[in-house]
Design an enzyme around this catalytic site. Structure first.
Site, short mmCIF file in Angstrom:
data_model
loop_
_atom_site.label_atom_id
_atom_site.label_comp_id
_atom_site.label_asym_id
_atom_site.label_seq_id
_atom_site.Cartn_x
_atom_site.Cartn_y
_atom_site.Cartn_z
N TYR A 155 30.63 31.90 -6.94
CA TYR A 155 31.13 32.08 -5.72
C TYR A 155 30.87 30.83 -5.02
O TYR A 155 31.83 30.35 -4.44
CB TYR A 155 30.42 33.22 -4.98
N PHE A 189 30.72 28.06 -6.37
CA PHE A 189 31.70 27.02 -7.25
C PHE A 189 32.80 27.10 -6.40
O PHE A 189 33.59 26.28 -6.13
CB PHE A 189 31.80 27.43 -8.76
N ASP A 190 33.55 28.17 -6.48
CA ASP A 190 34.81 28.32 -5.81
C ASP A 190 34.90 27.91 -4.28
O ASP A 190 35.84 27.52 -3.89
CB ASP A 190 35.17 30.06 -5.71
N SER A 249 45.00 13.36 -41.92
CA SER A 249 44.42 14.89 -42.09
C SER A 249 43.61 14.82 -43.46
O SER A 249 42.93 13.41 -43.61
CB SER A 249 45.46 15.77 -42.65
N LEU A 250 42.90 15.89 -43.93
CA LEU A 250 41.73 15.79 -44.79
C LEU A 250 42.19 16.15 -46.05
O LEU A 250 43.16 17.12 -46.12
CB LEU A 250 40.46 16.47 -44.35
N GLU A 305 29.87 19.62 -41.33
CA GLU A 305 30.44 20.17 -40.00
C GLU A 305 31.23 21.29 -40.47
O GLU A 305 31.82 21.48 -41.37
CB GLU A 305 31.59 18.97 -39.27
N LYS A 318 34.76 23.52 -40.10
CA LYS A 318 36.02 22.87 -39.97
C LYS A 318 36.86 24.19 -39.11
O LYS A 318 37.00 25.07 -39.56
CB LYS A 318 36.79 22.99 -41.41
N ASP A 322 39.49 26.03 -36.75
CA ASP A 322 40.70 26.46 -37.09
C ASP A 322 41.51 26.45 -35.61
O ASP A 322 41.52 27.39 -34.96
CB ASP A 322 40.76 27.75 -37.81
N ARG A 347 48.71 16.00 -32.85
CA ARG A 347 48.88 15.38 -34.10
C ARG A 347 50.29 14.92 -34.42
O ARG A 347 50.64 13.88 -34.85
CB ARG A 347 48.30 16.15 -35.31
N GLU A 399 39.27 19.39 -32.11
CA GLU A 399 39.99 20.50 -32.30
C GLU A 399 40.23 21.45 -31.07
O GLU A 399 39.07 22.03 -30.60
CB GLU A 399 39.58 21.49 -33.51
N TYR A 431 35.33 16.01 -32.84
CA TYR A 431 34.90 15.69 -34.22
C TYR A 431 34.95 14.16 -34.56
O TYR A 431 34.67 13.97 -35.62
CB TYR A 431 35.47 16.53 -35.36
N LYS A 472 31.40 14.54 -44.37
CA LYS A 472 32.12 13.16 -44.12
C LYS A 472 30.81 12.29 -44.43
O LYS A 472 29.65 12.39 -44.30
CB LYS A 472 32.11 13.01 -42.45
N LYS A 493 37.36 24.46 -48.20
CA LYS A 493 38.11 25.41 -47.34
C LYS A 493 37.53 26.92 -48.31
O LYS A 493 37.36 26.90 -49.41
CB LYS A 493 39.51 25.58 -47.61
N CYS A 509 61.06 59.72 -35.73
CA CYS A 509 59.66 59.55 -34.92
C CYS A 509 58.71 60.63 -35.40
O CYS A 509 59.06 61.78 -35.04
CB CYS A 509 60.14 59.51 -33.66
N CYS A 515 58.29 62.71 -31.90
CA CYS A 515 59.24 63.57 -31.02
C CYS A 515 60.28 63.70 -32.24
O CYS A 515 61.20 64.58 -31.38
CB CYS A 515 59.64 62.81 -29.72
N CYS A 527 61.75 54.19 -31.83
CA CYS A 527 62.31 55.25 -31.48
C CYS A 527 63.04 55.17 -30.13
O CYS A 527 62.31 54.85 -29.17
CB CYS A 527 60.92 56.37 -31.19
N CYS A 559 59.80 60.81 -25.67
CA CYS A 559 58.98 60.67 -26.34
C CYS A 559 57.60 60.43 -25.87
O CYS A 559 57.31 59.42 -25.10
CB CYS A 559 59.35 59.52 -27.39
S1 IVH Z 1 37.76 15.14 -39.19
C1 IVH Z 1 39.76 11.08 -39.89
N1 IVH Z 1 36.53 17.08 -38.54
O1 IVH Z 1 41.06 19.72 -39.97
C2 IVH Z 1 39.18 12.32 -39.29
N2 IVH Z 1 38.73 17.43 -38.86
O2 IVH Z 1 43.41 18.05 -42.25
C3 IVH Z 1 39.86 13.41 -39.81
N3 IVH Z 1 39.52 19.82 -38.32
O3 IVH Z 1 43.70 18.28 -38.61
C4 IVH Z 1 39.40 14.80 -39.26
N4 IVH Z 1 37.50 20.57 -37.93
O4 IVH Z 1 42.36 18.93 -37.04
C5 IVH Z 1 37.55 16.64 -38.89
N5 IVH Z 1 34.93 18.82 -38.22
C6 IVH Z 1 36.27 18.71 -38.29
C7 IVH Z 1 37.61 19.36 -38.24
C8 IVH Z 1 38.61 18.69 -38.34
C9 IVH Z 1 38.82 20.77 -37.93
C10 IVH Z 1 40.79 19.76 -38.87
C11 IVH Z 1 41.74 18.57 -37.96
C12 IVH Z 1 42.54 18.22 -38.96
C13 IVH Z 1 42.36 18.97 -40.23
C14 IVH Z 1 42.36 18.34 -41.54
#
Ligand code: IVH
Length: 687
Positions: free
Chosen positions: A51, A53-54, A99-100, A129, A131, A133, A152, A189, A241, A308, A332, A426, A429, A444, A450
């Protein structure tokens, strides 16, 4: 003459002083709101009530409306969104968005680690770390303020989604602390929490909308929505990240992460084991195994682990390929799968008549829960699986929350068992099912006869976000339906207390509450009545848009296909559904009865409102004698105009007061924008 000048001068000084005070307060409020936002969304340690905050936010919004000269796109008031983006401009990434490289096997991960060992002399420290989604985003900051947020895209260019990202509470708009580079980019992400996703989907199903397949689709779909006001209501979150900057802020990744945390960013929590650093290869595998087992306990979805190389110097030595860095790898997780016996296939009938086949299974443990039912989606899916009665099926919990049947264990099939036949009528019905061309789902068509469809529509009608009828719920609908008291939502308005009293478990007080709840619902505004009607694809937001645009049921009923799709965010699916609803005689009769019962089918206008300024963009500048600035803003809106902050080629009119800045006046002259004083403005709107 001289005294008139003096008065103007004094007024100007007073205006400047009040403006200065307002400015000071605006900055104080922004700072306080940023701080509390951080405490709430990032530290999970709120220091004031919602409250309070609002109240601070309201005060800021009011002052900002009165003093557009202090406009700032990064003001915390912008978190609520509202801006609409038609096309997201494509922007080049400063640093390519790589990407990775992925692997599903421990051997390949070991190969990666071995390659690093060969190329880097001495010890190597790794950061592990989760990953996440969701959808990748690159956010640029300039002078401590959020500047641009980009998807991206193809890795070289992405879409500018800045307005939408500003609504995500865990993304800082202004940075805290010090020591951040003047310009840098942070990558992360954007994802949807599981609870938020479930709630959103439950809501969508209730509204007759297609649920999102999984949190990832839901997050990336939301980021590309045109109306940032809707984005603001979606449960999006963001983990960061990686940091890119011309100037190194630390000499390794882990330190950088801790540093950006001090600037207000949400980074994965080391205390929850979301991120860890180690020299020990075994620890990497332990981290992976731990999360493979515990990932279902997380409040968000992950699809693997990212490993990493920590030191930037070593990262540079390893370099990158065209697609991905050589200093990182994604391990993965495989989607968890089990085999179990198919007991029966049953069919659910939704409020809109859509049929969903469900596999009822011998209970089995999967990804931390007991699974008894799994989705079979539609007839094509059953055919594709070539499902036979009594089959043993493979069930998987992938991105989706509801497990699905992904295959049949043919070795366990009883020879001669018959194939599962999709129903033709159905189950509720008995009406013959239809399937429209291009649609995956059977439905249906007996909408008005129904039972689950009838009850579903009434339940939707009385719901909290629709007519909000107090005292009623799914059980009362069921009871009234079984007792033959209601067959549609219009029947509610004919109910009498005497009819309810003889019902089982119906106390006098409850009956009274229901009747008064129904009567009170006659005050519910048109936009919610429209939502309550349960027109397919007309959810809360669409109902609001349609109500505001057409202003009355009559005009909406008369609207043509072209008029409908001309309303922002209304596509052909919605337009066709609205047309079909009103073309139906039974629906027409129902709506007529609601009109007769006294429900609101008109947008209520404020007294004295008009559309004199319809669509006009109007700037208020300077100070006034007859009106306050807020009053002027309200008057503009009341007469259909829009108050905008700065003069541009789109400005239609400027209401100019004392002390209007010379640069603004010059700009107005250059652009040929009309200037009126407050009295001329008043005359314009008939005051
Ligand atoms: S590092 C150069 N760290 O996974 C740095 N990516 O294909 C590259 N992702 O599109 C990314 N968690 O969106 C990194 N802890 C994490 C991640 C992460 C999710 C996603 C990222 C990227 C895809 C990798």
């Amino acid at each position: 003459m001289a005294s008139a000048r003096l008065i103007t001068f004094v007024l100007l000084i007073i205006y400047i002083m009040t403006a200065k005070q307002a400015g000071k307060r605006i900055f104080e409020l922004r700072e306080a709101l940023n701080k509390h936002n951080h405490l709430y969304y990032i530290q999970d340690a709120p220091a004031i009530s919602d409250y309070d905050f609002d109240m601070l936010l309201k005060e800021l919004q009011k002052l900002e409306a009165e003093h557009p000269e202090f406009d700032d796109p990064n003001s915390p008031s912008r978190r609520v969104g509202g801006e609409v983006t038609k096309d997201f401009p494509n922007i080049k990434h400063t640093y390519p968005m790589l990407s990775l490289s992925n692997t599903y096997s421990e051997e390949e991960l070991a190969d990666f680690l071995e390659r690093v060992r060969r190329l880097i002399p001495g010890t190597v420290e790794y950061v592990c770390e989760l990953k996440y989604d969701g959808a990748a985003v690159g956010i640029r900051y300039k002078d401590g303020k959020l500047h641009k947020a980009i998807t991206r895209g193809d890795g070289t260019k992405g879409d500018d989604i800045t307005t939408n990202v500003r609504t995500i509470n865990s993304v800082p708009l202004s940075l805290m602390g010090e020591g951040y580079p003047d310009e840098f980019e942070i990558r992360g992400e954007i994802f949807m929490t599981l609870d938020g996703f479930r709630e959103l989907n439950a809501q969508r199903v209730k509204e007759g909308l297609e649920p999102f397949a999984n949190p990832r689709n839901s997050a990336s779909g939301t980021l590309k929505m045109q109306d940032s006001g809707i984005v603001a209501t979606r449960p999006l979150d963001c983990f960061l990240y990686y940091v890119y900057s011309d100037r190194e802020i630390a000499n390794n990744h882990y330190e950088s992460m801790l540093m950006v945390r001090d600037w207000g960013f949400k980074i994965p929590d080391p205390e929850k084991n979301y991120i860890t650093k180690t020299h020990n290869i075994e620890h990497i595998f332990k981290f992976i195994n731990y999360w493979d087992e515990h990932r279902y306990e997380l409040p968000f979805e992950i699809d693997g682990i990212v490993v990493k190389v920590n030191a930037y110097e070593q990262q540079q030595k390893l370099g990158t390929t065209a697609k991905s860095p050589r200093w990182a790898i994604a391990y993965k997780f495989k989607a968890e799968q089990v085999s179990t016996e198919l007991k029966t296939v049953t069919y659910q009938v939704g409020r809109t008549g859509a049929i969903t086949p469900v596999a009822n299974l011998a209970p089995v443990q999967l990804a931390g829960t007991t699974v008894k039912r799994a989705s079979l989606h539609n007839a094509d899916q059953i055919e594709k699986l070539d499902l036979h009665e009594g089959d043993f099926v493979f069930v998987e919990k992938g991105g989706e929350i509801i497990p699905k049947v992904v295959g049949v264990d043919l070795e366990k099939r009883t020879p001669g068992s018959p194939a599962v036949q999709y129903i033709s009528h159905c189950p509720e019905c008995g009406t013959e099912l239809l399937r429209e061309e291009g649609e995956a789902q059977h439905y249906c068509p007996n909408a008005l006869g129904c039972p689950p469809q009838i009850k579903g529509r009434i339940e939707h009608f009385i719901g909290r976000k629709a007519m909000d009828i107090e005292g009623m719920g799914a059980e009362t609908v069921e009871l009234f339906y079984e007792e033959g008291l209601i067959r549609n939502y219009a029947d509610l308005y004919a109910l009498k207390q005497e009819q309810l009293l003889p019902l089982e478990r119906m106390a006098e007080k409850s009956a009274e509450n229901i009747i008064s709840g129904i009567a009170a619902s006659k005050e519910i505004p048109f936009e919610r009545v429209l939502f309550a009607l349960g027109i397919r694809f007309v959810g809360e937001t669409v109902a609001k848009k349609l109500a505001r645009h057409f202003e009355s049921l009559q005009k909406l009923k008369e609207a043509s296909y072209d008029e409908l799709i001309n309303v922002s965010e209304i596509g052909d699916r919605i337009a066709e559904s609205v047309l079909a609803f009103f073309a139906n005689k039974e629906n027409e009769a129902l709506v007529d009865r609601l009109v007769e019962a006294g429900l609101k089918f008109l947008v209520e206008k404020q007294e004295g409102a008009s559309d004199t300024l319809e669509g006009k963009k109007i700037v208020i500048s300077g100070s006034f004698e007859r009106f306050g600035r807020t009053e002027l803003k309200e008057l503009i809106e009341k007469h259909g105009g829009k108050n905008t902050a700065s003069v541009s080629k789109n400005t239609d009119l400027i209401v100019a007061g004392e002390g209007m800045g010379p640069s603004k006046r010059k700009k107005a002259e250059e652009l040929g924008v009309e200037l009126v004083d407050e009295n001329q403005f008043a005359a314009l709107i008939g005051l």
